[in-house]
Design a protein around this motif. Structure first.
Motif, mmCIF file in Angstrom:
data_model
loop_
_atom_site.group_PDB
_atom_site.id
_atom_site.type_symbol
_atom_site.label_atom_id
_atom_site.label_comp_id
_atom_site.label_asym_id
_atom_site.label_seq_id
_atom_site.Cartn_x
_atom_site.Cartn_y
_atom_site.Cartn_z
ATOM 1 N N TRP A 136 135.709 22.207 83.223
ATOM 2 C CA TRP A 136 135.090 23.062 82.213
ATOM 3 C C TRP A 136 136.022 24.199 81.784
ATOM 4 C CZ3 TRP A 136 130.822 21.122 80.189
ATOM 5 C CH2 TRP A 136 129.980 20.331 80.979
ATOM 6 N N THR A 137 135.819 24.686 80.568
ATOM 7 C CA THR A 137 136.521 25.864 80.067
ATOM 8 C C THR A 137 135.475 26.903 79.649
ATOM 9 O OG1 THR A 137 138.392 24.554 79.264
ATOM 10 C CG2 THR A 137 138.080 26.734 78.303
ATOM 11 N N ALA A 138 135.742 28.155 80.014
ATOM 12 C CA ALA A 138 134.820 29.236 79.635
ATOM 13 C C ALA A 138 135.513 30.175 78.668
ATOM 14 C CB ALA A 138 134.363 29.997 80.872
ATOM 15 N N LYS A 139 134.894 30.381 77.507
ATOM 16 C CA LYS A 139 135.397 31.356 76.546
ATOM 17 C C LYS A 139 134.477 32.571 76.622
ATOM 18 C CE LYS A 139 136.804 31.986 71.726
ATOM 19 N NZ LYS A 139 136.918 31.355 70.378
ATOM 20 N N VAL A 140 134.991 33.651 77.233
ATOM 21 C CA VAL A 140 134.167 34.844 77.495
ATOM 22 C C VAL A 140 134.449 35.911 76.438
ATOM 23 C CG1 VAL A 140 133.612 36.643 79.168
ATOM 24 C CG2 VAL A 140 134.223 34.340 79.973
ATOM 25 N N THR A 141 133.401 36.428 75.838
ATOM 26 C CA THR A 141 133.517 37.500 74.846
ATOM 27 C C THR A 141 132.599 38.658 75.226
ATOM 28 O OG1 THR A 141 131.804 36.475 73.474
ATOM 29 C CG2 THR A 141 134.087 35.914 72.959
ATOM 30 N N LYS A 142 133.002 39.845 74.784
ATOM 31 C CA LYS A 142 132.183 41.028 75.045
ATOM 32 C C LYS A 142 131.315 41.320 73.829
ATOM 33 C CE LYS A 142 132.354 45.849 76.599
ATOM 34 N NZ LYS A 142 133.231 46.961 77.066
ATOM 35 N N ALA A 143 129.991 41.395 74.074
ATOM 36 C CA ALA A 143 129.059 41.653 72.981
ATOM 37 C C ALA A 143 128.604 43.104 72.944
ATOM 38 C CB ALA A 143 127.835 40.746 73.111
ATOM 39 N N GLY A 144 128.816 43.849 74.031
ATOM 40 C CA GLY A 144 128.384 45.236 74.080
ATOM 41 C C GLY A 144 128.540 45.773 75.486
ATOM 42 N N GLU A 145 128.023 46.968 75.715
ATOM 43 C CA GLU A 145 128.090 47.572 77.037
ATOM 44 C C GLU A 145 127.234 46.763 78.008
ATOM 45 O OE1 GLU A 145 129.573 50.273 79.754
ATOM 46 O OE2 GLU A 145 130.086 50.023 77.627
ATOM 47 N N ASN A 146 127.882 46.308 79.095
ATOM 48 C CA ASN A 146 127.204 45.444 80.077
ATOM 49 C C ASN A 146 126.554 44.229 79.422
ATOM 50 O OD1 ASN A 146 127.796 47.027 82.380
ATOM 51 N ND2 ASN A 146 126.104 48.418 81.881
ATOM 52 N N HIS A 147 127.274 43.668 78.456
ATOM 53 C CA HIS A 147 126.763 42.499 77.743
ATOM 54 C C HIS A 147 127.928 41.572 77.385
ATOM 55 C CE1 HIS A 147 124.141 40.866 74.172
ATOM 56 N NE2 HIS A 147 124.451 39.937 75.068
#
Length: 229
Positions: A175-186
């Protein structure tokens, strides 16, 4: 002749007076009788009216009491139903099993319903964290120990393999994970397989987990992702 006429006149006057007195007495008696009859009739009417009013009041009272009794029955039935439901939930929640996690703490797992489980992580009698499945798997980053609880009540724990997002990371199982930040603690993580995006993890103010065909993945609200097969 004069004396006789005087006596006759006196008798006539006396007779007339007696007739007048008798007539007055008869009239008074008639009036009294009429008044008594009217009073009796009035009393009968009042009594009948009172009886009718009392009867209506009794009917209303019976109706009110019957309605009140029905409402009380409904309330008692509802209360009994609520108590029975509560007892059933308590009974279901009381059926727990315990498993030892990788760091030596204990997970007490409760079945709350179909695909609805709760796990309390306990160490030295203290509850450190709680996971609960609600229509999806649950996950937790417990200071470097990662834990997943699946919809069928299975718990899995491991340590290490963590990577800090944002970024794109290779996970176990291909598997590959594409992690993005959507906000504070999100943070969000798209889990990508050979056929494209298979799932999305959304860690909004709390950690989340996933069982991806036997590969357990946790994404924390701080953007840390880890997987273990």
């Amino acid at each position: 002749m004069t004396a006789r006429r005087i006596r006759r006149t006196r008798r006539t006057v006396r007779s007339a007076t007696l007739v007048a007195v008798a007539a007055a007495a008869a009239f008074s008696l008639t009036a009294c009788q009429s008044g008594s009859d009217d009073a009796a009739g009035s009393q009968k009417k009042d009594s009948a009216s009172a009886s009718h009013a009392t009867g209506g009041g009794a009917d209303s009272g019976e109706t009110s009491r019957a309605g009140s009794g029905k409402n009380q029955t409904d309330v008692r039935t509802q209360a009994q139903g609520d108590n029975a439901s509560s007892a059933t939930s308590t009974s279901a929640a009381s059926r727990a099993r315990s498993e030892t996690l990788v760091d030596g703490s204990t997970a007490k797992i409760y079945k709350l319903g179909s695909q609805h489980y709760r796990a309390k992580i306990v160490n030295d009698g203290d509850v450190l964290a709680t996971l609960e499945t609600k229509q999806s798997d649950a996950g937790l980053d417990a200071n470097g120990m990662f834990v997943t609880l699946t919809l069928d009540g299975q718990i899995h724990s491991w340590m290490g393999g963590d990577q800090q997002g944002p970024g794109t990371f290779d996970l176990e199982g291909g598997w590959t994970a594409k992690v993005t930040k959507a906000g504070e603690n999100h943070y969000r993580a798209k889990i990508i397989g050979h056929d494209g995006v298979a799932a999305t993890l959304n860690a909004n103010q709390h950690d989340v987990g996933l069982n991806a065909n036997g590969v357990y993945i946790v994404l924390s609200a701080g953007g840390v992702i880890s997987a273990h097969a």
